[in-house]
Design a protein around this motif. Structure first.
Motif, short mmCIF file in Angstrom:
data_model
loop_
_atom_site.label_atom_id
_atom_site.label_comp_id
_atom_site.label_asym_id
_atom_site.label_seq_id
_atom_site.Cartn_x
_atom_site.Cartn_y
_atom_site.Cartn_z
N THR A 244 0.93 -1.14 0.07
CA THR A 244 0.00 0.07 0.14
C THR A 244 0.79 1.21 -0.16
N TRP B 188 0.81 4.16 -3.10
CA TRP B 188 0.30 5.54 -2.55
C TRP B 188 1.60 6.50 -2.64
N LEU C 98 -2.17 7.56 5.48
CA LEU C 98 -3.41 7.73 4.54
C LEU C 98 -4.61 7.64 5.32
N ARG D 183 -3.98 8.18 -10.25
CA ARG D 183 -2.68 7.64 -9.94
C ARG D 183 -2.57 6.72 -11.26
N VAL E 276 -8.72 9.22 -8.13
CA VAL E 276 -8.67 9.32 -6.53
C VAL E 276 -9.76 9.83 -5.91
#
Ligand code: FAD
Length: 368
Positions: free
Chosen positions: A154, A158, A165, A249, A315
């Motif tokens: 993760t 990100w 997050l 992303r 996003v």
């Protein structure tokens, strides 16, 4: 005077191609414009060393919708591929999604009750409302699975620590107390035997298609050609970014031919440690049980999206959702334009869902 085409379809991905096909079947004349040098959008495949390679990332067809399953099977033959990815954490191999095989390897447990007990004990570490993604993940699956199988992956995706997050990114994490490595719950799953291009080629058969054409670069001239527009590009670019830019992303793919018949023994391996720079390696031949002498692998690197790069995942945070709503209001007021697909609706859509959405748009458009 009627214009030359009934529909100008911007984008030849699944949404645009299904719409064009169905409109043509209903006697309408369509022109499809595609900015890339090939049709098919993100499901496009290319042949390398006799292996069908998914150029824009691994695409596995799965659905619970019988109508959509029949629709694609009428266009192409599907194989029996079942997605059973592997996680590689610093050389330790775990089955995905989290199931009894995973738990057995992690803790030596044998029965579902033993596994449940382990997870329950670890989940209790976080009390109260989870404040960030780390707490949310631990709350859902406990500390061990979080540390080995979620955290590093993760954070790479990100580009930020899980503690920074928001919790909402992970709503659910499937935990399965059976020895079942099938990633998807859907009853229908497979890969087209001849690749996805066959589906798009059949959908667009007999329809005029122009590739290497950006509709937005010459919009007025193209609008003059058709009664209506079906737009599947990014919604903010359609409105010239007048409310601001939506964020995405992105991914970078590095494809390599290897002089070995079998590199990793499975189609998808997730690298869940923080140090390995890529998130996944795809070995394409395993989607089709290929027996070629060589193999083709693709390493998938998360990339920070900037204007001009391929936009892969929306996003969906508060800022972007609010911005999308502004564009949606403008789109709803736009006469003679249908906005559809993942970019125009700023939404992650699986292939089956995008076909479903295109068929709904067709039904609405051609309702008596
Ligand atoms: P697209 O395929 O993006 O098509 C839009 C097209 O419009 C593009 O070809 C684009 O070039 C063109 N276009 C845009 N702007 C313009 C313009 N101005 N002028 C002309 N043309 C334009 N789904 C699954 O079901 N299973 C999976 O395993 C799966 N894996 C995925 C992996 C990745 C990395 C990604 C990103 C998606 C995955 N998907 C998967 C989702 C799948 O790719 C989408 O459902 C599908 O491609 C959406 O089709 P679309 O027509 O909406 O968009």
């Amino acid at each position: 005077m009627r214009k030359k085409y009934d529909y100008l379809i911007v984008g030849s991905g699944l949404f645009g191609s299904v719409f064009a096909h169905e409109a043509t079947l209903r006697g309408k004349k369509c022109l499809v414009l595609e900015r890339r040098d090939h049709v098919g959008g993100n499901i496009y495949c290319e042949e390398i060393e006799g292996v069908t390679v998914h150029r824009y990332g691994a695409h596995i067809f799965h659905t619970a919708n019988r109508r959509v399953w029949k629709y694609v099977n009428d266009l192409a033959e599907f194989n029996r591929f079942t997605n059973s990815p592997i996680a590689n954490y610093k050389g330790e191999i775990y089955n995905m999604p989290f199931n009894m095989n995973t738990f057995s390897k992690l803790w030596g447990v044998v029965t579902p009750d033993e596994a449940r007990e382990k997870i329950e004990a670890q989940r209790g570490v976080v009390t109260g409302e989870p404040k960030n993604l780390e707490e949310q993940a631990i709350r859902l699956v406990g500390t061990d699975i979080y540390a080995k199988l979620i955290k590093g992956y993760t954070e790479k995706q990100w580009g930020r620590p899980c503690t920074e997050l928001p919790a909402f990114i992970i709503k659910r994490l499937p935990v399965r107390y059976t020895y079942d490595n099938n990633y998807f719950n859907d009853p229908y799953q497979g890969i087209p035997v001849n690749g996805y291009n066959e589906i798009i080629d059949k959908l667009l058969d007999g329809i005029e298609v122009r590739t290497d054409v950006d509709y937005l670069a010459n919009r007025a001239a193209y609008d003059a050609l058709a009664e209506k527009v079906v737009y599947t590009g990014t919604i903010d670019s359609y409105f010239d970014y007048k409310c601001g830019e939506l964020e995405y992303r992105s991914l970078r793919f590095e494809t390599e031919v290897l002089d070995t018949p079998n590199y990793q023994g499975v189609a998808v391996v997730n690298y869940t440690d923080r140090e390995t720079p890529y998130t996944r390696i795809i070995e394409h031949k395993h989607f089709a049980f290929g027996q070629q002498e060589k193999t083709v692998i693709t390493r998938e690197y998360p990339a920070v999206w900037q204007q001009g790069m391929e936009a892969y995942y929306p996003v969906n945070n508060e800022k972007n959702s609010a911005l999308y709503q502004q564009y949606k209001a403008l789109a709803d007021a736009e006469p003679n334009v249908i906005f559809g697909g993942r970019l125009a609706e700023y939404k992650y859509y699986d292939m089956d869902k995008v076909i479903e959405a295109a068929l709904s748009a067709v039904e609405k458009e051609f309702a008596e």
